[in-house]
Design a protein around this motif. Structure first.
Motif, PDB file in Angstrom:
ATOM      1  N   VAL A 226       0.857  -1.183   0.000  1.00 20.13           N
ATOM      2  CA  VAL A 226       0.000   0.000   0.000  1.00 20.13           C
ATOM      3  C   VAL A 226       0.898   1.239   0.000  1.00 20.13           C
ATOM      4  O   VAL A 226       0.693   2.183   0.744  1.00 20.13           O
ATOM      5  CB  VAL A 226      -0.997   0.000   1.187  1.00 20.13           C
ATOM      6  CG1 VAL A 226      -2.088  -1.019   0.970  1.00 20.13           C
ATOM      7  CG2 VAL A 226      -0.288  -0.256   2.513  1.00 20.13           C
TER       8      VAL A 226
ATOM      9  N   CYS B  45      -0.438   4.615  -0.031  1.00 21.29           N
ATOM     10  CA  CYS B  45      -1.322   4.954   1.080  1.00 21.29           C
ATOM     11  C   CYS B  45      -0.500   5.474   2.265  1.00 21.29           C
ATOM     12  O   CYS B  45       0.398   4.792   2.751  1.00 21.29           O
ATOM     13  CB  CYS B  45      -2.102   3.711   1.492  1.00 21.29           C
ATOM     14  SG  CYS B  45      -3.205   3.979   2.881  1.00 21.29           S
TER      15      CYS B  45
ATOM     16  N   MET C 183       0.137   6.140   6.021  1.00 24.73           N
ATOM     17  CA  MET C 183      -0.327   5.533   7.269  1.00 24.73           C
ATOM     18  C   MET C 183       0.284   6.242   8.467  1.00 24.73           C
ATOM     19  O   MET C 183       1.502   6.338   8.587  1.00 24.73           O
ATOM     20  CB  MET C 183       0.058   4.052   7.313  1.00 24.73           C
ATOM     21  CG  MET C 183      -0.818   3.193   6.465  1.00 24.73           C
ATOM     22  SD  MET C 183      -0.688   1.489   6.986  1.00 24.73           S
ATOM     23  CE  MET C 183      -0.369   0.722   5.425  1.00 24.73           C
TER      24      MET C 183
ATOM     25  N   PHE D 136       4.529   0.807   2.641  1.00 23.61           N
ATOM     26  CA  PHE D 136       3.577   1.902   2.844  1.00 23.61           C
ATOM     27  C   PHE D 136       4.291   3.238   2.883  1.00 23.61           C
ATOM     28  O   PHE D 136       5.522   3.301   2.952  1.00 23.61           O
ATOM     29  CB  PHE D 136       2.758   1.692   4.125  1.00 23.61           C
ATOM     30  CG  PHE D 136       3.545   1.788   5.407  1.00 23.61           C
ATOM     31  CD1 PHE D 136       3.578   2.969   6.129  1.00 23.61           C
ATOM     32  CD2 PHE D 136       4.242   0.696   5.897  1.00 23.61           C
ATOM     33  CE1 PHE D 136       4.282   3.058   7.325  1.00 23.61           C
ATOM     34  CE2 PHE D 136       4.948   0.780   7.090  1.00 23.61           C
ATOM     35  CZ  PHE D 136       4.975   1.965   7.800  1.00 23.61           C
TER      36      PHE D 136
END
Length: 144
Positions: A14, A17, A19, A39
């Motif tokens: 991800v 994305c 986080m 991430f």
């Protein structure tokens, strides 16, 4: 059933994305078998001085490789480099900033000395898909 499916994930990419601590904890809680995680670090981590991503990632007992993207190499980067030993089975920790990447590879030692425990590599014109392929091969080579 999505909840059942996530408990069996071994690789999660991800990278696009962001986080923060809450979202990262939810991923770790829902995907306890992760071996590879990629991430982007959310900006709120910069404001947390009493914890780092490895305080959460160490809850993944099988995590072998982790790649993160950062906006820049800064104090957060240095904190992460010094904290990566919190994950016992971690073999590769990659930090990507633009087209530049910095990777730590475990030497297999646990002395507490960063230079003895980790081999350092700086990678220019880095391609994350190649690194991800190496990690997929690592998972396939592991005994089930």
């Amino acid at each position: 059933n999505w909840a059942l499916y996530t408990t069996h994930l071994v690789r999660l990419d991800v990278l696009t994305c962001q986080m923060g601590p809450v979202k990262l904890y939810e991923v770790v809680r829902c995907c306890p078998r992760l071996q590879v995680l990629e991430f982007t670090v959310a900006p709120q981590w910069d404001f947390l001085t009493d914890m780092d991503i490895f305080d959460i990632l160490r809850l993944l007992p099988e995590l072998r490789a982790c790649a993160i993207t950062l906006a820049s190499f800064d104090d957060f980067f240095e904190r992460m480099i010094n904290a990566c030993s919190k994950c016992e089975k971690l073999e590769s920790f990659l930090v990507v900033v633009g087209a530049l990447a910095f990777e730590l590879l475990s030497t297999g030692q646990r002395t507490g000395d960063l230079d003895k425990d980790w081999e350092h590599r700086r990678l220019q014109d880095f391609d994350i898909t190649i690194w991800t392929g190496w990690q997929d091969a690592r998972i396939e080579d592991l005994p089930v």
